[in-house]
Enzyme design. Structure first.
Site, PDB file in Angstrom:
ATOM      1  N   SER A 228       0.839  -1.192   0.000  1.00  0.00           N
ATOM      2  CA  SER A 228       0.000   0.000   0.000  1.00  0.00           C
ATOM      3  C   SER A 228       0.879   1.249   0.000  1.00  0.00           C
ATOM      4  O   SER A 228       1.728   1.412  -0.879  1.00  0.00           O
ATOM      5  CB  SER A 228      -0.976  -0.061   1.173  1.00  0.00           C
ATOM      6  OG  SER A 228      -1.997   0.884   1.036  1.00  0.00           O
ATOM      7  N   ASP A 454      -8.660  -4.696  -6.081  1.00  0.00           N
ATOM      8  CA  ASP A 454      -8.201  -3.901  -4.938  1.00  0.00           C
ATOM      9  C   ASP A 454      -9.007  -2.610  -4.841  1.00  0.00           C
ATOM     10  O   ASP A 454      -9.015  -1.815  -5.776  1.00  0.00           O
ATOM     11  CB  ASP A 454      -6.716  -3.576  -5.095  1.00  0.00           C
ATOM     12  CG  ASP A 454      -6.080  -3.088  -3.802  1.00  0.00           C
ATOM     13  OD1 ASP A 454      -6.694  -2.252  -3.117  1.00  0.00           O
ATOM     14  OD2 ASP A 454      -4.966  -3.547  -3.491  1.00  0.00           O
ATOM     15  N   HIS A 484      -7.443  -5.838  -0.626  1.00  0.00           N
ATOM     16  CA  HIS A 484      -6.304  -4.922  -0.678  1.00  0.00           C
ATOM     17  C   HIS A 484      -5.026  -5.726  -0.559  1.00  0.00           C
ATOM     18  O   HIS A 484      -4.683  -6.230   0.506  1.00  0.00           O
ATOM     19  CB  HIS A 484      -6.437  -3.920   0.472  1.00  0.00           C
ATOM     20  CG  HIS A 484      -5.452  -2.805   0.429  1.00  0.00           C
ATOM     21  ND1 HIS A 484      -5.044  -2.196  -0.731  1.00  0.00           N
ATOM     22  CD2 HIS A 484      -4.780  -2.169   1.436  1.00  0.00           C
ATOM     23  CE1 HIS A 484      -4.186  -1.234  -0.457  1.00  0.00           C
ATOM     24  NE2 HIS A 484      -4.004  -1.206   0.851  1.00  0.00           N
TER      25      HIS A 484
END
Length: 515
Positions: A228, A454, A484
């Site tokens: 991320s 995602d 995610h």
């Protein structure tokens, strides 16, 4: 307020807290003439996470009795004045299970945020990375401004309860004024309580910390796993130090070409897609879906619930009520991972019967609130780092002009994400740039893993990262899945490709697709 790109949702449980901190020292005059690259870390048994890290108990040994060790690394407070005051950065590690002759070095993780504590995240995820531990010491850290690493502190727990209960999608001028006033008060509190560290929490500062960490840990190259926001940090590192990149993996990839407005709009589309997939999944099961008769019915009932909560909240976690904002935030948090769709189903089902407790617990986990009412500093750090990185400052007039576009992207999440753009409007520190520079000519290959489902870092960002890193650097791998991130899905194809590169240096063929 929307604070997405936070820690991976795999850290959630229906009642759990995300993270844990104590203030680290700042301003060590004795270190002003010290060569910080030569410092020796004093590794000791890890203490229990403090409030800024989320609280809890010390990390448990791994199944093979692998013991967690923590240490504090000194780094310059201001990298433009490297001989000046220092701050303490908290590190955690567990040693490799392999023979010394097979050890590659340290594999440093950043699990996202910005604002997530790696010191608390790594023990929670460590079993997912046991294969990598055969040749690496697994290492993570609290970035500057986060957890034990001189945390940014803004409002107290009572103030944060009110802050997160406010109406984040104002319908009239009075609600807009209230939202703006609340945001200003939060930002002013950050400046008042954390004035010294605020100018020094940019991603470029954290990237320089990473290179110091590499040297202190004794590695010639940085071996890195970023998830991320960790992909943005890794990209900035590669730009600053391309020749020092070792084996690196970016998973759940931030689009480095987008400004905050474009990123928020992309997330509106991403979370709408995740909601669509959640609704389709619920009604496709053999048993009856308890929250709707069709996918559209599921979404319509959610929209009705949120409208009703805007008028009248329902009981949440006593004594607090579930507001429209808290419910939306809870729904968003559950959409981070397919593993938590069942909690979302249960939470919605209960909310339709007047019980908002599950949705509120999901919202609390996103905001870093523990069951005892204490908050970690992830929201404060997220705001501080994001606002210091991003140059644009948005006002209510721009948000109102953009609302139709955001609503077209997502009727459910559009307003929520559009209004979230005002969070940096009155921030005390000027933003650095419209978007990060991650061009890294001369870097070793970086494996870039994108997930087509995602919601928080939409799939298209992986290709943009590959292009921005430059020719011959980024190698794209696609996972056709949900949630995610990709490696944490436990998809064998993804894990074999990532493990093969990190452990054996085998670069997958660009464009590989895993299903």
């Amino acid at each position: 307020m929307p604070t997405l790109l936070r820690l991976r949702a795999a850290a959630l449980t229906a009642t759990a807290v995300l993270l844990s901190t104590v203030l680290a020292g700042c301003g060590d005059d004795d270190a002003k003439d010290e060569d910080l690259t030569r410092q020796e870390l004093s590794w000791k048994a890890c203490p229990a996470p403090d409030e800024a890290q989320g609280g809890g108990t010390p990390p448990s040994p791994l199944p093979d009795d692998g013991e967690w060790q923590c240490a504090t690394m000194k780094a310059p407070l201001d990298w433009d004045d490297p001989k000046g005051d220092t701050i303490g950065l908290e590190l955690i590690r567990v040693r490799t299970t392999g023979d010394a002759s097979e050890r590659i070095g340290s594999l440093i993780f950043n699990f996202g945020g910005p604002g997530g504590s790696g010191v608390t995240a790594l023990p929670g995820f460590a079993e997912d990375y046991e294969t990598l531990r055969t040749r690496y010491d697994l290492v993570s850290f609290d970035p500057r401004g986060v957890g034990r690493s001189d945390p940014v502190i803004c409002e107290n727990d009572q103030q944060l309860d009110a802050y997160f209960q406010q109406d984040a999608t104002p319908d009239d001028s009075a609600e807009r004024t209230e939202l703006l006033d609340s945001t200003t008060e939060f930002n002013d509190a950050c400046e008042q309580n954390s004035e010294k560290v605020l100018p020094h929490v940019r991603t470029t500062d954290a990237a320089r910390d990473l290179d110091l960490m590499r040297q202190v840990l004794g590695d010639d190259k940085l071996h890195y796993f970023g998830i991320s926001y960790g992909t943005e940090l890794g990209g900035v590192y590669a730009h600053l130090f391309p020749k020092r990149v070792g084996r690196a993996v970016f998973d759940a990839v931030v689009d480095p070409t987008q400004n905050p407005e474009q990123g928020s709009l992309g997330q509106a589309k991403g979370f709408q897609l995740a909601l669509d997939n959640f609704a389709e999944d619920c009604v496709s099961k053999a048993e009856e879906c308890p929250i709707g008769n069709s996918a559209q019915d599921v979404k319509d009932r959610i929209a009705t619930l949120l409208k009703d909560l805007d008028r009248k909240p329902i009981p949440g976690v006593f004594p607090r009520e579930l507001t429209q904002t808290a419910a939306t935030n809870g729904i968003v948090q559950a959409l981070y991972s397919q593993d938590f769709w069942e909690y979302l189903t249960d939470g919605l089902d209960q909310a339709y019967d007047g019980d908002g407790s599950i949705l509120m617990l999901l919202s609390d986990s996103s905001n870093g609130r523990s069951e005892n009412g204490e908050y970690d500093n992830s929201a404060a750090a997220h705001t501080a780092i994001s606002c210091s990185d991003s140059k644009p400052r948005y006002d209510t007039a721009l948000v109102e002009r953009k609302l139709p576009e955001f609503r077209a992207a997502s009727a459910l999440f559009g307003d929520y994400l559009a209004w979230g753009m005002i969070g940096c409007t009155d921030w005390a520190v000027a933003g650095a740039a419209d978007h990060p520079d991650v061009s890294a000519p001369g870097s070793a290959p970086i494996l870039v893993v994108g997930n087509t489902g995602d919601p928080a870092t939409p799939y298209e960002g992986a290709r943009k990262m590959v292009d921005a890193l430059g020719k011959g650097v980024g190698v794209e791998l696609t996972y056709r899945g949900q949630g995610h991130g990709a490696y944490n899905s436990k998809n064998k194809c993804v894990q074999d490709a990532v493990n093969g590169y990190l452990l054996d240096g085998k670069v997958p063929q660009a464009g590989t697709v895993c299903t």
